[in-house]
Write an enzyme that holds these catalytic residues in place. Structure first.
Site, PDB file in Angstrom:
ATOM      1  N   GLU A   1     -74.704 -74.714  15.434  1.00  0.00           N
ATOM      2  CA  GLU A   1     -75.210 -75.751  16.341  1.00  0.00           C
ATOM      3  C   GLU A   1     -75.611 -75.141  17.688  1.00  0.00           C
ATOM      4  O   GLU A   1     -76.693 -75.407  18.221  1.00  0.00           O
ATOM      5  CB  GLU A   1     -74.122 -76.814  16.602  1.00  0.00           C
ATOM      6  CG  GLU A   1     -73.811 -77.708  15.426  1.00  0.00           C
ATOM      7  CD  GLU A   1     -72.667 -77.178  14.566  1.00  0.00           C
ATOM      8  OE1 GLU A   1     -72.466 -75.937  14.531  1.00  0.00           O
ATOM      9  OE2 GLU A   1     -71.984 -77.998  13.930  1.00  0.00           O
TER      10      GLU A   1
ATOM     11  N   LYS B   1     -68.516 -76.244   6.747  1.00  0.00           N
ATOM     12  CA  LYS B   1     -69.545 -75.320   7.260  1.00  0.00           C
ATOM     13  C   LYS B   1     -70.204 -74.576   6.105  1.00  0.00           C
ATOM     14  O   LYS B   1     -71.417 -74.406   6.071  1.00  0.00           O
ATOM     15  CB  LYS B   1     -68.918 -74.301   8.214  1.00  0.00           C
ATOM     16  CG  LYS B   1     -68.483 -74.861   9.542  1.00  0.00           C
ATOM     17  CD  LYS B   1     -67.990 -73.731  10.452  1.00  0.00           C
ATOM     18  CE  LYS B   1     -67.311 -74.263  11.692  1.00  0.00           C
ATOM     19  NZ  LYS B   1     -66.674 -73.224  12.506  1.00  0.00           N
TER      20      LYS B   1
ATOM     21  N   GLY C   1     -60.512 -71.899  21.501  1.00  0.00           N
ATOM     22  CA  GLY C   1     -61.607 -72.687  22.077  1.00  0.00           C
ATOM     23  C   GLY C   1     -61.119 -73.949  22.766  1.00  0.00           C
ATOM     24  O   GLY C   1     -61.545 -74.288  23.869  1.00  0.00           O
ATOM     25  N   ARG C   2     -60.191 -74.657  22.111  1.00  0.00           N
ATOM     26  CA  ARG C   2     -59.733 -75.937  22.674  1.00  0.00           C
ATOM     27  C   ARG C   2     -58.718 -75.752  23.796  1.00  0.00           C
ATOM     28  O   ARG C   2     -58.212 -76.735  24.320  1.00  0.00           O
ATOM     29  CB  ARG C   2     -59.177 -76.817  21.562  1.00  0.00           C
ATOM     30  CG  ARG C   2     -58.088 -76.183  20.715  1.00  0.00           C
ATOM     31  CD  ARG C   2     -57.786 -77.019  19.471  1.00  0.00           C
ATOM     32  NE  ARG C   2     -56.820 -76.382  18.578  1.00  0.00           N
ATOM     33  CZ  ARG C   2     -57.118 -75.503  17.638  1.00  0.00           C
ATOM     34  NH1 ARG C   2     -58.379 -75.125  17.464  1.00  0.00           N
ATOM     35  NH2 ARG C   2     -56.186 -74.988  16.864  1.00  0.00           N
TER      36      ARG C   2
ATOM     37  N   HIS D   1     -60.899-105.302  26.756  1.00  0.00           N
ATOM     38  CA  HIS D   1     -61.825-106.333  26.266  1.00  0.00           C
ATOM     39  C   HIS D   1     -62.421-105.933  24.929  1.00  0.00           C
ATOM     40  O   HIS D   1     -63.428-106.496  24.505  1.00  0.00           O
ATOM     41  CB  HIS D   1     -62.923-106.556  27.314  1.00  0.00           C
ATOM     42  CG  HIS D   1     -62.363-107.059  28.609  1.00  0.00           C
ATOM     43  ND1 HIS D   1     -62.159-108.387  28.873  1.00  0.00           N
ATOM     44  CD2 HIS D   1     -61.885-106.381  29.694  1.00  0.00           C
ATOM     45  CE1 HIS D   1     -61.618-108.531  30.077  1.00  0.00           C
ATOM     46  NE2 HIS D   1     -61.437-107.316  30.593  1.00  0.00           N
TER      47      HIS D   1
HETATM   48  O1  F6P Z   1     -65.610 -75.449  14.146  1.00  0.00           O
HETATM   49  C1  F6P Z   1     -64.532 -75.573  15.006  1.00  0.00           C
HETATM   50  C2  F6P Z   1     -64.635 -74.602  16.133  1.00  0.00           C
HETATM   51  O2  F6P Z   1     -64.381 -73.316  15.693  1.00  0.00           O
HETATM   52  C3  F6P Z   1     -63.716 -74.984  17.267  1.00  0.00           C
HETATM   53  O3  F6P Z   1     -62.424 -74.554  17.072  1.00  0.00           O
HETATM   54  C4  F6P Z   1     -64.405 -74.368  18.433  1.00  0.00           C
HETATM   55  O4  F6P Z   1     -63.964 -74.887  19.642  1.00  0.00           O
HETATM   56  C5  F6P Z   1     -65.846 -74.716  18.118  1.00  0.00           C
HETATM   57  O5  F6P Z   1     -65.930 -74.601  16.715  1.00  0.00           O
HETATM   58  C6  F6P Z   1     -66.895 -73.861  18.783  1.00  0.00           C
HETATM   59  O6  F6P Z   1     -66.740 -72.513  18.471  1.00  0.00           O
HETATM   60  P1  F6P Z   1     -67.455 -71.383  19.299  1.00  0.00           P
HETATM   61  O7  F6P Z   1     -66.965 -71.441  20.688  1.00  0.00           O
HETATM   62  O8  F6P Z   1     -67.121 -70.102  18.614  1.00  0.00           O
HETATM   63  O9  F6P Z   1     -68.945 -71.661  19.245  1.00  0.00           O
END
Ligand code: F6P
Length: 546
Positions: free
Chosen positions: A217, A509, A272-273, A389
């Site tokens: 993406e 994926k 990442g999170r 609401h």
């Molecule tokens: O698909 C999940 C994931 O791997 C998450 O854990 C991560 O935050 C996100 O995709 C984006 O990943 P990246 O930072 O490698 O593009």
């Protein structure tokens, strides 16, 4: 020497003790618990650096809390906290540390991962980010045609989007009003089209954020942005002045065409999170400035220090984790609502959704065995008062038990005081109504028609946590994020799962990759799916051919 296998949590005596407490408290109302203990609210309230947690409106008493804390010690929560701060490889399935706490360590702190004190490296990147953000904000960094940057477009998804977008919105009152910061995440082309609408490419900086720099993406959006930029400015050389990357993968960044001098790094021990306060927060830092960013980091650190040092019975993230487990495993609650009373925190529930559900949405424990108890809940929510609401009907009178976290502030960030008084009147009223309800007798006594009494009564005993802070600012936001990070980690330890991998996202994926070939190639490979998927794919191809 053979390592002893972890005892599954439900085989521990503390689990059995909790089941007994659950039976003991069955049918005991919050009205009764409050009546029996006039000091209940102060007993079940904890303050940490100006952030207050009132957990008295929960279906608990001191014995339940004691038994929950016993469980935390039995499962080794205190040892796992230390292991995290010691930089141990607690992400066992990926054999690495989960050391986001190092991202907010003070300059003079030490945090050793694989033999190296990583704090100087962390601060080196923060300094580079600060210098860059200052050049953008002051107009010193010029685009290819010599114009200053007015628009910053963050391209990333998941942890490379949700943190920055949540925090940029939460702190938008602290942002430079002259800068337009936008976010593109979805591979749906409408996302980039709408984000770029009205932007002049010659004044636009793209921040491409991807830990792996392989996420389809993000790379698709980044390629589209790059094509639009080069078309508009007429030269490939423009990319250097308009694209920066945030990644752990220098090779892929170079391969994409971004010079590593325009790359801000982080490390594989940052999930990442769990990364908004790393280079992943570059767009945020450009928006709010390095000082506000540092203040957010201070908030993180304050909560980290508390989490590491406070005894488990007085440890805010641990308490939230234990109360969550109580409902998840002993009250059959399947979801958990996050209800911030601040429009600026509109994206906070979505942010916590990834943090919690990607971390603890697991059914195999760290030993590879199927877990025998329910793990992470479905996390959801919307800001109040809007949610009132929309879905609060179910919270008050529905058949599901939904534990809620209400998050509010003593003072508004902006807006007239009257609005804030009304907002907070609702905030306090909701937890009161959920906890104590309105009995049939009370409703009847108020003169309600007899046949409507059951419809207009409220059973109460709907549990809530109240989190109250002074004012939403960068420091408080840092505290809140770290609070939930540590809550999620603690729950993972309690359930015996690894909160730091996310293998569950992989299968979709792989299949999408295969189906993409079938959708986009003139001579596609033979469809090899089930009948339903084959026919849906074929319908799509037929429509595309028209
Ligand atoms: O698909 C999940 C994931 O791997 C998450 O854990 C991560 O935050 C996100 O995709 C984006 O990943 P990246 O930072 O490698 O593009």
């Amino acid at each position: 020497m053979m390592e002893l296998l972890q005892t599954p949590v439900d085989q521990r005596p503390q689990w059995a003790a909790l089941a007994e407490h659950r039976a003991r408290l069955d049918g005991v109302s919050l009205r009764r618990l409050f009546a029996e203990n006039p000091g209940r609210a102060s007993e079940f309230t904890l303050g940490v650096d100006g952030l207050l947690l009132d957990y008295s409106k929960n279906l608990i008493d001191a014995e339940v809390m004691g038994a929950l804390v016993d469980l935390a010690y039995a499962t080794g929560v205190h040892r796992r906290i230390e292991a995290m701060f010691e930089g141990e490889r607690i992400n066992t399935t990926e054999d690495r540390a989960a050391a986001h706490v190092a991202l907010r360590a003070a300059r003079d702190q030490r945090m050793v991962i694989d033999g190296e004190n990583v704090v100087p490296r962390v601060h080196h990147v923060l300094d580079e980010m600060g210098a860059f953000a200052t050049r953008i904000r002051s107009g010193a960094w010029l685009g290819y045609t010599g114009k200053a940057i007015k628009n910053v477009v963050n391209i990333g998804i998941g942890g490379s989007d949700l943190g920055p977008v949540m925090a940029a919105e939460a702190l938008s009152a602290y942002s430079d009003p002259g800068l337009n910061v936008r976010f593109v995440s979805n591979v749906d082309g409408s996302d980039i089209v709408s984000a770029l609408r009205g932007l002049d490419q010659s004044e636009t900086l793209y921040v491409v954020v991807s830990k792996t720099f392989t996420t389809v993406e993000t790379l698709t959006n980044a390629r589209t942005a790059r094509r639009l930029l080069v078309d508009a400015l007429g030269n490939e050389d423009a990319v250097r002045r308009h694209f920066v990357a945030v990644s752990t993968n220098a090779k892929q960044v170079r391969h994409f065409g971004i010079e590593t001098e325009n790359m801000f790094g982080f490390w594989d021990w940052v999930g990442g999170r769990y990364s908004v306060e790393s280079a992943v927060g570059l767009s945020l830092m450009i928006a709010i400035g390095p000082e506000n960013f540092a203040s957010m980091t201070d908030g993180f650190r304050a909560m980290d220090t508390h989490f590491r040092e406070a005894p488990l019975a007085h440890n805010m993230p641990v308490l939230l984790a234990l109360i969550g487990l109580w409902y998840n495993n002993f009250h059959d609650a399947q979801t958990h609502a996050i209800l911030p009373y601040s429009t600026y925190l509109a994206r906070f529930p979505a942010y916590l959704q990834q943090l919690d559900m990607e971390s603890n949405g697991k059914s195999v424990d760290t030993e590879g065995r199927l877990v025998r108890v329910r793990t992470g809940p479905v996390v959801w929510g919307e800001p109040g008062t809007n949610g009132q609401h929309a879905f609060y009907q179910l919270l008050h009178q529905g058949t599901h038990l939904v534990p809620c976290d209400f998050i509010g502030f003593l003072r508004p960030v902006d807006g007239p005081d009257e609005h804030h008084d009304l907002l907070m009147a609702n905030f306090f009223a909701q937890t009161e109504a959920l906890a104590f309800g309105r009995s049939e007798e009370e409703v009847a006594a108020a003169g309600v028609r007899a046949d409507l009494v059951p419809h207009r009564s409220f059973a109460g005993d709907r549990p809530t946590n109240t989190l109250l802070a002074g004012r939403l600012n960068p420091f408080v936001l840092g505290q809140l994020v770290a609070l939930y990070e540590h809550k999620v980690f603690t729950q993972g330890v309690l359930w015996g799962i690894n909160s730091f991998d996310q293998w569950g996202v992989e299968l979709g994926k792989v299949l999408a990759h295969r189906i993409f070939d079938e959708l986009s190639q003139d001579e596609p490979p033979a469809p090899g799916h089930d009948e339903s998927t084959n026919s849906l794919v074929s319908m799509y191809r037929t429509a595309a051919a028209r």
